[in-house]
Design a protein around this motif. Structure first.
Motif, PDB file in Angstrom:
ATOM      1  N   GLY A   3       9.308  -3.096 -23.168  1.00 20.35           N
ATOM      2  CA  GLY A   3      10.696  -3.681 -22.947  1.00 20.35           C
ATOM      3  C   GLY A   3      11.328  -3.591 -21.602  1.00 20.35           C
ATOM      4  N   GLU A   4      10.523  -3.154 -20.524  1.00 23.05           N
ATOM      5  CA  GLU A   4      10.927  -2.934 -19.199  1.00 23.05           C
ATOM      6  C   GLU A   4       9.939  -3.033 -18.300  1.00 23.05           C
ATOM      7  OE1 GLU A   4      11.176   1.411 -18.016  1.00 23.05           O
ATOM      8  OE2 GLU A   4      11.916   1.585 -20.175  1.00 23.05           O
ATOM      9  N   PRO A   5      10.042  -3.307 -17.196  1.00 23.89           N
ATOM     10  CA  PRO A   5       9.030  -3.461 -15.969  1.00 23.89           C
ATOM     11  C   PRO A   5       8.332  -2.256 -15.959  1.00 23.89           C
ATOM     12  CG  PRO A   5      11.299  -4.192 -15.209  1.00 23.89           C
ATOM     13  CD  PRO A   5      11.465  -3.525 -16.310  1.00 23.89           C
ATOM     14  N   VAL A   6       7.088  -2.230 -15.439  1.00 18.75           N
ATOM     15  CA  VAL A   6       6.295  -1.037 -15.386  1.00 18.75           C
ATOM     16  C   VAL A   6       5.649  -0.830 -14.091  1.00 18.75           C
ATOM     17  CG1 VAL A   6       5.185  -1.095 -17.750  1.00 18.75           C
ATOM     18  CG2 VAL A   6       4.112  -2.242 -16.042  1.00 18.75           C
ATOM     19  N   GLU A   7       5.370   0.419 -13.615  1.00 16.22           N
ATOM     20  CA  GLU A   7       4.697   0.489 -12.260  1.00 16.22           C
ATOM     21  C   GLU A   7       3.207   0.619 -12.734  1.00 16.22           C
ATOM     22  OE1 GLU A   7       4.252   3.768  -8.907  1.00 16.22           O
ATOM     23  OE2 GLU A   7       6.105   3.621 -10.023  1.00 16.22           O
ATOM     24  N   VAL A   8       2.234  -0.250 -12.265  1.00 23.61           N
ATOM     25  CA  VAL A   8       0.961  -0.077 -12.483  1.00 23.61           C
ATOM     26  C   VAL A   8       0.087   1.008 -11.533  1.00 23.61           C
ATOM     27  CG1 VAL A   8      -1.116  -1.362 -12.578  1.00 23.61           C
ATOM     28  CG2 VAL A   8       0.951  -2.455 -13.255  1.00 23.61           C
ATOM     29  N   ILE A   9      -0.594   2.262 -12.285  1.00 24.44           N
ATOM     30  CA  ILE A   9      -1.568   2.999 -11.293  1.00 24.44           C
ATOM     31  C   ILE A   9      -2.474   2.221 -11.136  1.00 24.44           C
ATOM     32  CG2 ILE A   9      -2.796   5.036 -11.893  1.00 24.44           C
ATOM     33  CD1 ILE A   9      -0.394   6.073 -13.802  1.00 24.44           C
ATOM     34  N   ASP A  10      -3.052   2.130 -10.166  1.00 22.07           N
ATOM     35  CA  ASP A  10      -4.278   1.297  -9.568  1.00 22.07           C
ATOM     36  C   ASP A  10      -5.388   1.981  -9.826  1.00 22.07           C
ATOM     37  OD1 ASP A  10      -6.003  -0.426  -8.590  1.00 22.07           O
ATOM     38  OD2 ASP A  10      -5.529  -0.260  -6.564  1.00 22.07           O
ATOM     39  N   SER A  11      -5.980   1.698 -11.052  1.00 21.88           N
ATOM     40  CA  SER A  11      -7.246   2.398 -11.451  1.00 21.88           C
ATOM     41  C   SER A  11      -8.648   1.710 -11.284  1.00 21.88           C
ATOM     42  CB  SER A  11      -7.094   2.997 -13.028  1.00 21.88           C
ATOM     43  OG  SER A  11      -6.939   1.714 -13.638  1.00 21.88           O
ATOM     44  N   PHE A  12      -8.475   0.216 -10.457  1.00 19.61           N
ATOM     45  CA  PHE A  12      -9.659  -0.357 -10.345  1.00 19.61           C
ATOM     46  C   PHE A  12     -10.206   0.034  -9.061  1.00 19.61           C
ATOM     47  CE2 PHE A  12     -10.671  -5.011  -9.188  1.00 19.61           C
ATOM     48  CZ  PHE A  12     -12.108  -4.703  -9.533  1.00 19.61           C
ATOM     49  N   PHE A  13     -11.255   0.735  -8.983  1.00 26.70           N
ATOM     50  CA  PHE A  13     -11.856   1.056  -7.920  1.00 26.70           C
ATOM     51  C   PHE A  13     -12.714   0.064  -7.088  1.00 26.70           C
ATOM     52  CE2 PHE A  13     -11.506   4.864 -11.009  1.00 26.70           C
ATOM     53  CZ  PHE A  13     -10.396   5.204 -10.358  1.00 26.70           C
ATOM     54  N   GLN A  14     -12.180  -0.738  -6.373  1.00 32.92           N
ATOM     55  CA  GLN A  14     -13.253  -1.621  -5.657  1.00 32.92           C
ATOM     56  C   GLN A  14     -13.584  -1.192  -4.642  1.00 32.92           C
ATOM     57  OE1 GLN A  14      -9.639  -4.525  -5.289  1.00 32.92           O
ATOM     58  NE2 GLN A  14     -11.040  -6.083  -6.113  1.00 32.92           N
ATOM     59  N   GLU A  15     -13.278  -0.154  -4.162  1.00 28.02           N
ATOM     60  CA  GLU A  15     -14.061   0.546  -2.932  1.00 28.02           C
ATOM     61  C   GLU A  15     -14.436   1.924  -3.236  1.00 28.02           C
ATOM     62  OE1 GLU A  15     -11.667   0.122   0.738  1.00 28.02           O
ATOM     63  OE2 GLU A  15     -11.138  -2.017   0.297  1.00 28.02           O
ATOM     64  N   ALA A  16     -15.188   2.133  -4.171  1.00 27.45           N
ATOM     65  CA  ALA A  16     -15.544   3.629  -4.626  1.00 27.45           C
ATOM     66  C   ALA A  16     -16.830   3.684  -3.609  1.00 27.45           C
ATOM     67  CB  ALA A  16     -16.354   3.251  -6.065  1.00 27.45           C
ATOM     68  N   PRO A  17     -17.218   5.160  -3.376  1.00 29.57           N
ATOM     69  CA  PRO A  17     -18.013   5.421  -2.603  1.00 29.57           C
ATOM     70  C   PRO A  17     -19.641   4.814  -2.877  1.00 29.57           C
ATOM     71  CG  PRO A  17     -16.768   7.532  -3.279  1.00 29.57           C
ATOM     72  CD  PRO A  17     -16.330   6.173  -3.985  1.00 29.57           C
ATOM     73  N   ALA A  18     -20.194   4.446  -2.077  1.00 27.85           N
ATOM     74  CA  ALA A  18     -21.284   3.905  -2.159  1.00 27.85           C
ATOM     75  C   ALA A  18     -22.417   4.629  -3.021  1.00 27.85           C
ATOM     76  CB  ALA A  18     -22.011   3.383  -0.884  1.00 27.85           C
ATOM     77  N   ASP A  19     -22.161   6.060  -2.830  1.00 31.45           N
ATOM     78  CA  ASP A  19     -23.135   6.767  -3.687  1.00 31.45           C
ATOM     79  C   ASP A  19     -22.583   7.686  -4.814  1.00 31.45           C
ATOM     80  OD1 ASP A  19     -21.561   8.402  -2.246  1.00 31.45           O
ATOM     81  OD2 ASP A  19     -22.891   9.728  -1.302  1.00 31.45           O
ATOM     82  N   ALA A  20     -21.485   6.949  -5.422  1.00 32.08           N
ATOM     83  CA  ALA A  20     -20.640   7.563  -6.334  1.00 32.08           C
ATOM     84  C   ALA A  20     -21.528   7.590  -7.614  1.00 32.08           C
ATOM     85  CB  ALA A  20     -19.475   6.899  -6.787  1.00 32.08           C
ATOM     86  N   LYS A  21     -21.830   8.462  -8.256  1.00 33.97           N
ATOM     87  CA  LYS A  21     -22.381   8.696  -9.625  1.00 33.97           C
ATOM     88  C   LYS A  21     -21.619   8.245 -10.674  1.00 33.97           C
ATOM     89  CE  LYS A  21     -25.489  12.240  -7.875  1.00 33.97           C
ATOM     90  NZ  LYS A  21     -26.215  13.645  -8.125  1.00 33.97           N
ATOM     91  N   PRO A  22     -22.270   7.911 -11.816  1.00 36.89           N
ATOM     92  CA  PRO A  22     -21.365   7.202 -12.842  1.00 36.89           C
ATOM     93  C   PRO A  22     -20.244   8.137 -13.456  1.00 36.89           C
ATOM     94  CG  PRO A  22     -23.710   6.689 -13.337  1.00 36.89           C
ATOM     95  CD  PRO A  22     -23.674   7.737 -12.158  1.00 36.89           C
TER      96      PRO A  22
END
Length: 99
Positions: free
Chosen positions: A34-53
């Protein structure tokens, strides 16, 4: 304004599909809250290349800790990271919306 964390399965989806699903989640969450929200950006488009799962849910939990509300997109129960996020939201009293 509530801070919104979005948990969604991402494996095998294009960036466009993920972003479209996030847009829909934001609209539904705002309607339910019932009100606007501030979205926490949890879509990691630029994760480290060597990031483990395990890097991804670790970072997600850090972001989830700042949320007032967590939105769990369709199919969350079949994605390991989303299940971890869901269980954590429940354990720590973060209001959840399940699609």
């Amino acid at each position: 304004m509530k801070k919104l964390f979005i948990s969604q399965p991402m494996r095998g989806k294009s960036d466009e599909d993920i972003l479209a699903e996030r847009k829909k989640a934001i609209e539904l969450a705002q309607e339910m809250i019932g009100e606007p929200v501030e979205v926490i950006d949890s879509f990691f488009q630029e994760a480290p290349a060597d990031a483990k799962p395990l890097w991804f849910p670790g970072k997600s939990l850090e972001l989830l800790s700042g949320a007032d509300v967590a939105y769990f997109a369709q199919g969350w129960e079949d994605a390991r990271g989303c299940v971890i996020e869901h269980d954590s939201a429940l354990a720590y009293g973060i209001k959840s919306i399940v699609a």
